[in-house]
Design a protein around this motif. Structure first.
Motif, PDB file in Angstrom:
ATOM      1  N   PHE A 299       0.835  -1.205   0.000  1.00  0.00           N
ATOM      2  CA  PHE A 299       0.000   0.000   0.000  1.00  0.00           C
ATOM      3  C   PHE A 299       0.872   1.258   0.000  1.00  0.00           C
ATOM      4  O   PHE A 299       0.667   2.191  -0.783  1.00  0.00           O
ATOM      5  CB  PHE A 299      -0.910  -0.035   1.230  1.00  0.00           C
ATOM      6  N   MET A 300       1.885   1.296   0.867  1.00  0.00           N
ATOM      7  CA  MET A 300       2.741   2.480   0.960  1.00  0.00           C
ATOM      8  C   MET A 300       3.644   2.632  -0.252  1.00  0.00           C
ATOM      9  O   MET A 300       4.007   3.752  -0.613  1.00  0.00           O
ATOM     10  CB  MET A 300       3.573   2.414   2.238  1.00  0.00           C
ATOM     11  N   THR A 301       3.971   1.530  -0.918  1.00  0.00           N
ATOM     12  CA  THR A 301       4.820   1.621  -2.112  1.00  0.00           C
ATOM     13  C   THR A 301       4.171   2.490  -3.183  1.00  0.00           C
ATOM     14  O   THR A 301       4.857   3.154  -3.966  1.00  0.00           O
ATOM     15  CB  THR A 301       5.114   0.208  -2.655  1.00  0.00           C
ATOM     16  N   GLU A 302       2.851   2.521  -3.226  1.00  0.00           N
ATOM     17  CA  GLU A 302       2.157   3.433  -4.133  1.00  0.00           C
ATOM     18  C   GLU A 302       1.865   4.771  -3.478  1.00  0.00           C
ATOM     19  O   GLU A 302       2.053   5.831  -4.082  1.00  0.00           O
ATOM     20  CB  GLU A 302       0.841   2.801  -4.609  1.00  0.00           C
ATOM     21  N   LEU A 303       1.415   4.737  -2.218  1.00  0.00           N
ATOM     22  CA  LEU A 303       0.954   5.969  -1.573  1.00  0.00           C
ATOM     23  C   LEU A 303       2.076   6.964  -1.319  1.00  0.00           C
ATOM     24  O   LEU A 303       1.832   8.180  -1.313  1.00  0.00           O
ATOM     25  CB  LEU A 303       0.261   5.627  -0.238  1.00  0.00           C
ATOM     26  N   TYR A 304       3.315   6.490  -1.107  1.00  0.00           N
ATOM     27  CA  TYR A 304       4.391   7.373  -0.638  1.00  0.00           C
ATOM     28  C   TYR A 304       4.611   8.573  -1.543  1.00  0.00           C
ATOM     29  O   TYR A 304       4.977   9.662  -1.090  1.00  0.00           O
ATOM     30  CB  TYR A 304       5.701   6.575  -0.496  1.00  0.00           C
ATOM     31  N   ARG A 305       4.369   8.412  -2.837  1.00  0.00           N
ATOM     32  CA  ARG A 305       4.645   9.495  -3.789  1.00  0.00           C
ATOM     33  C   ARG A 305       3.616  10.626  -3.688  1.00  0.00           C
ATOM     34  O   ARG A 305       3.811  11.687  -4.274  1.00  0.00           O
ATOM     35  CB  ARG A 305       4.672   8.940  -5.211  1.00  0.00           C
ATOM     36  N   HIS A 306       2.535  10.406  -2.952  1.00  0.00           N
ATOM     37  CA  HIS A 306       1.466  11.404  -2.852  1.00  0.00           C
ATOM     38  C   HIS A 306       1.425  12.112  -1.500  1.00  0.00           C
ATOM     39  O   HIS A 306       0.585  13.000  -1.302  1.00  0.00           O
ATOM     40  CB  HIS A 306       0.106  10.737  -3.099  1.00  0.00           C
ATOM     41  N   ILE A 307       2.271  11.707  -0.546  1.00  0.00           N
ATOM     42  CA  ILE A 307       2.174  12.256   0.809  1.00  0.00           C
ATOM     43  C   ILE A 307       3.473  12.927   1.228  1.00  0.00           C
ATOM     44  O   ILE A 307       4.489  12.832   0.563  1.00  0.00           O
ATOM     45  CB  ILE A 307       1.789  11.153   1.828  1.00  0.00           C
TER      46      ILE A 307
ATOM     47  N   PRO B 242      -1.341  11.251   6.476  1.00  0.00           N
ATOM     48  CA  PRO B 242      -2.340  10.264   6.898  1.00  0.00           C
ATOM     49  C   PRO B 242      -2.174   9.872   8.375  1.00  0.00           C
ATOM     50  O   PRO B 242      -1.152  10.139   9.001  1.00  0.00           O
ATOM     51  CB  PRO B 242      -2.066   9.065   5.987  1.00  0.00           C
ATOM     52  N   ALA B 243      -3.199   9.209   8.888  1.00  0.00           N
ATOM     53  CA  ALA B 243      -3.190   8.661  10.244  1.00  0.00           C
ATOM     54  C   ALA B 243      -3.990   7.364  10.203  1.00  0.00           C
ATOM     55  O   ALA B 243      -4.224   6.801   9.140  1.00  0.00           O
ATOM     56  CB  ALA B 243      -3.800   9.670  11.218  1.00  0.00           C
ATOM     57  N   GLY B 244      -4.417   6.877  11.357  1.00  0.00           N
ATOM     58  CA  GLY B 244      -5.199   5.650  11.418  1.00  0.00           C
ATOM     59  C   GLY B 244      -6.693   5.919  11.432  1.00  0.00           C
ATOM     60  O   GLY B 244      -7.150   7.048  11.584  1.00  0.00           O
ATOM     61  N   ASP B 245      -7.454   4.864  11.273  1.00  0.00           N
ATOM     62  CA  ASP B 245      -8.912   4.881  11.351  1.00  0.00           C
ATOM     63  C   ASP B 245      -9.320   3.436  11.609  1.00  0.00           C
ATOM     64  O   ASP B 245      -8.497   2.656  12.123  1.00  0.00           O
ATOM     65  CB  ASP B 245      -9.519   5.442  10.051  1.00  0.00           C
ATOM     66  N   ILE B 246     -10.525   3.046  11.251  1.00  0.00           N
ATOM     67  CA  ILE B 246     -10.959   1.671  11.444  1.00  0.00           C
ATOM     68  C   ILE B 246     -10.000   0.712  10.739  1.00  0.00           C
ATOM     69  O   ILE B 246      -9.671   0.884   9.573  1.00  0.00           O
ATOM     70  CB  ILE B 246     -12.391   1.479  10.910  1.00  0.00           C
ATOM     71  N   GLY B 247      -9.511  -0.283  11.464  1.00  0.00           N
ATOM     72  CA  GLY B 247      -8.615  -1.281  10.891  1.00  0.00           C
ATOM     73  C   GLY B 247      -7.171  -0.855  10.785  1.00  0.00           C
ATOM     74  O   GLY B 247      -6.330  -1.638  10.339  1.00  0.00           O
ATOM     75  N   VAL B 248      -6.876   0.374  11.178  1.00  0.00           N
ATOM     76  CA  VAL B 248      -5.505   0.891  11.096  1.00  0.00           C
ATOM     77  C   VAL B 248      -5.116   1.468  12.454  1.00  0.00           C
ATOM     78  O   VAL B 248      -5.526   2.578  12.813  1.00  0.00           O
ATOM     79  CB  VAL B 248      -5.349   1.956   9.997  1.00  0.00           C
ATOM     80  N   GLY B 249      -4.356   0.695  13.203  1.00  0.00           N
ATOM     81  CA  GLY B 249      -3.871   1.129  14.514  1.00  0.00           C
ATOM     82  C   GLY B 249      -2.371   1.303  14.511  1.00  0.00           C
ATOM     83  O   GLY B 249      -1.736   1.443  13.457  1.00  0.00           O
ATOM     84  N   GLY B 250      -1.782   1.249  15.700  1.00  0.00           N
ATOM     85  CA  GLY B 250      -0.347   1.455  15.821  1.00  0.00           C
ATOM     86  C   GLY B 250       0.477   0.451  15.039  1.00  0.00           C
ATOM     87  O   GLY B 250       1.526   0.793  14.474  1.00  0.00           O
ATOM     88  N   ARG B 251       0.019  -0.806  14.978  1.00  0.00           N
ATOM     89  CA  ARG B 251       0.751  -1.828  14.215  1.00  0.00           C
ATOM     90  C   ARG B 251       0.817  -1.456  12.742  1.00  0.00           C
ATOM     91  O   ARG B 251       1.908  -1.460  12.133  1.00  0.00           O
ATOM     92  CB  ARG B 251       0.050  -3.178  14.389  1.00  0.00           C
ATOM     93  N   GLU B 252      -0.327  -1.126  12.166  1.00  0.00           N
ATOM     94  CA  GLU B 252      -0.374  -0.796  10.733  1.00  0.00           C
ATOM     95  C   GLU B 252       0.393   0.488  10.432  1.00  0.00           C
ATOM     96  O   GLU B 252       1.117   0.557   9.423  1.00  0.00           O
ATOM     97  CB  GLU B 252      -1.837  -0.676  10.284  1.00  0.00           C
ATOM     98  N   ILE B 253       0.244   1.510  11.277  1.00  0.00           N
ATOM     99  CA  ILE B 253       0.980   2.758  11.065  1.00  0.00           C
ATOM    100  C   ILE B 253       2.483   2.497  11.116  1.00  0.00           C
ATOM    101  O   ILE B 253       3.263   3.061  10.337  1.00  0.00           O
ATOM    102  CB  ILE B 253       0.572   3.811  12.110  1.00  0.00           C
ATOM    103  N   GLY B 254       2.914   1.615  12.028  1.00  0.00           N
ATOM    104  CA  GLY B 254       4.335   1.282  12.110  1.00  0.00           C
ATOM    105  C   GLY B 254       4.849   0.656  10.824  1.00  0.00           C
ATOM    106  O   GLY B 254       5.924   1.035  10.319  1.00  0.00           O
ATOM    107  N   TYR B 255       4.094  -0.294  10.276  1.00  0.00           N
ATOM    108  CA  TYR B 255       4.513  -0.928   9.019  1.00  0.00           C
ATOM    109  C   TYR B 255       4.523   0.089   7.871  1.00  0.00           C
ATOM    110  O   TYR B 255       5.422   0.086   7.021  1.00  0.00           O
ATOM    111  CB  TYR B 255       3.563  -2.077   8.669  1.00  0.00           C
ATOM    112  N   LEU B 256       3.523   0.952   7.836  1.00  0.00           N
ATOM    113  CA  LEU B 256       3.453   1.963   6.778  1.00  0.00           C
ATOM    114  C   LEU B 256       4.626   2.936   6.876  1.00  0.00           C
ATOM    115  O   LEU B 256       5.253   3.278   5.862  1.00  0.00           O
ATOM    116  CB  LEU B 256       2.122   2.726   6.874  1.00  0.00           C
TER     117      LEU B 256
END
Length: 450
Positions: free
Chosen positions: A152-160, A167-181
């Protein structure tokens, strides 16, 4: 859609319907804001001109991309990623990422549109955006979630970026997911730009209170609503829908302020605990074991019962805090709440109350706070995290919570004052929408036609 639009506003909404067919959640969010503009038209007619309102409803940028990844069996999986950068008049786009199978363009656009006004109410220099994917993290291993986040971040990184879109977290995206991103962003860019994502772990530039912020903020807002009636949470019976991050910390803050939360819910049903929700047990079940509320009820067999399906809004309470997802509180739920003597409803989720249910609450004269005001604590604390990252600083839990409380108190005051200014005291929907709309519209006019 129960309200009527001003004749000068109606053409704008018809254009939204024509240009965004089938996007019902987005239509609902836009209609709610447009319906609030009527009292403003007489004093500030320029706010209903095509130059402002039409641009307000059109995202500055919509990004849709493929997310390929390998599951643990070596099979290729494909999901769809989204980022809608809605409005940057006040600052860089700011808003969470949602990973849930229900995610589609309509939901991301409604969330991004709401985020613009929510962020404006905080008084912080941040614009609004939202993103996510139809990926479902439920039942996936940590390594599968890591692979998905990296793709997901391999595509998103060029836009942020910290000056572009955060970005931040929301449903389904907590500290674990933010860390990987964040790890993948760091790897791709070879830069430690901690301000590019918020909701990070403390050890990589995260902010104290960010985990608790949305739930705490909702309760602080509700506390101010009660205070206007000379009341407090002390002794109040409270129902909180959901049992994720927002709900858990709403329950925690209600308990700290003297209230008793007797029910919460998940996708399987709801649990009623007449002794009051045991917060330590709830955290163990939901955050550590990643279990279900049925497990909570089993562990609390002496005082708790689990109801499969049904409606949590049938549980009698004085304060209702919908903290799960959009359109979870329908008209039937409000009728049940009113019949059982509810005194206040404040949203911890984004647009959880249907338009018909909102109208019913307002007809009954029951104080009701829309999510763009009452759940703004999460993004407010994300903005505080951005401040700390920019200054290479770190604040204590107490100092950060003090800032959060001050921001939520200020948002409540804005809503009250604006509703009174436009002749409808106590209408938090109007107050929130017009206070936010004015701030964003003024900035857009100053920036010219862009």
């Amino acid at each position: 859609m129960t309200a009527k639009l001003h004749p000068r506003v109606q053409p704008h909404f018809e254009m939204v319907l024509a240009r965004n067919p089938g996007e019902t959640e987005f239509h609902q969010a836009v209609f709610e804001v447009m319906a609030s503009l009527t009292p403003m038209i007489g004093t500030r007619p320029e706010y209903a001109q095509w130059s402002v309102l039409s641009r307000m409803c059109e995202p500055e940028r919509q990004i849709i991309f493929r997310v390929p990844w390998l599951d643990d069996q070596g099979r290729v999986q494909i999901n769809r990623g989204f980022r809608v950068e809605f409005n940057s008049a006040l600052g860089p786009y700011k808003g969470g990422l949602r990973f849930h199978p229900s995610v589609n363009l309509s939901i991301i656009k409604f969330l991004g549109f709401e985020q613009v006004y929510k962020n404006a109410l905080t008084g912080m220099p941040i614009g609004g955006g939202k993103g996510g994917s139809d990926f479902d993290p439920k039942g996936r291993s940590d390594t599968e979630i890591m692979r998905f986040c990296q793709s997901f971040m391999t595509e998103l990184y060029r836009h942020i970026g910290e000056y572009t879109d955060v970005p931040a977290g929301d449903i389904g995206v907590g500290g674990r997911e933010i860390g990987y991103l964040f790890g993948q962003y760091k790897r791709i860019t070879n830069r430690y730009e901690s301000g590019v994502l918020t909701g990070k772990g403390i050890s990589v530039g995260g902010s104290q209170v960010r985990t608790e912020a949305t739930g705490y903020g909702t309760v602080y807002f509700a506390r101010e609503m009660l205070a206007t009636a000379g009341q407090s949470f002390d002794g109040k019976r409270v129902v909180v829908s959901g049992s994720g991050n927002v709900a858990i910390y709403a329950i925690e803050k209600v308990t700290q302020l003297g209230g008793t939360v007797v029910a919460c819910s998940d996708s399987d049903g709801y649990v009623v605990d007449e002794a009051g929700i045991d917060l330590d047990l709830l955290k163990e079940v939901k955050e550590v074991q990643r279990g279900r509320l049925s497990d909570y009820a089993t562990a609390r067999a002496g005082s708790a019962r689990h109801v499969v399906g049904g409606s949590i809004w049938d549980v009698p309470c004085q304060v209702a805090l919908p903290c799960a997802t959009q359109n979870e509180l329908p008209e039937s739920g409000v009728r049940a709440l009113l019949a059982n003597g509810v005194e206040l409803v404040a949203e911890g989720a984004n647009m959880p109350t249907t338009p018909e249910a909102v109208a019913l609450l307002q007809e009954a004269g029951t104080p009701y706070a829309p999510g763009k005001a009452s759940n703004a604590g999460g993004v407010a604390t994300s903005a505080l995290e951005m401040q700390q990252n920019a200054s290479r600083d770190s604040w204590t839990f107490e100092a950060t919570e003090e800032r959060l409380e001050a921001i939520m108190t200020s948002i409540h005051a804005q809503c009250v004052e604006t509703a009174e200014q436009y002749g409808d005291p106590g209408n938090y929907v109007m107050g929130a929408n017009l206070a936010a709309y004015t701030r964003v519209a003024d900035a857009m006019v100053l920036l010219g036609v862009i």
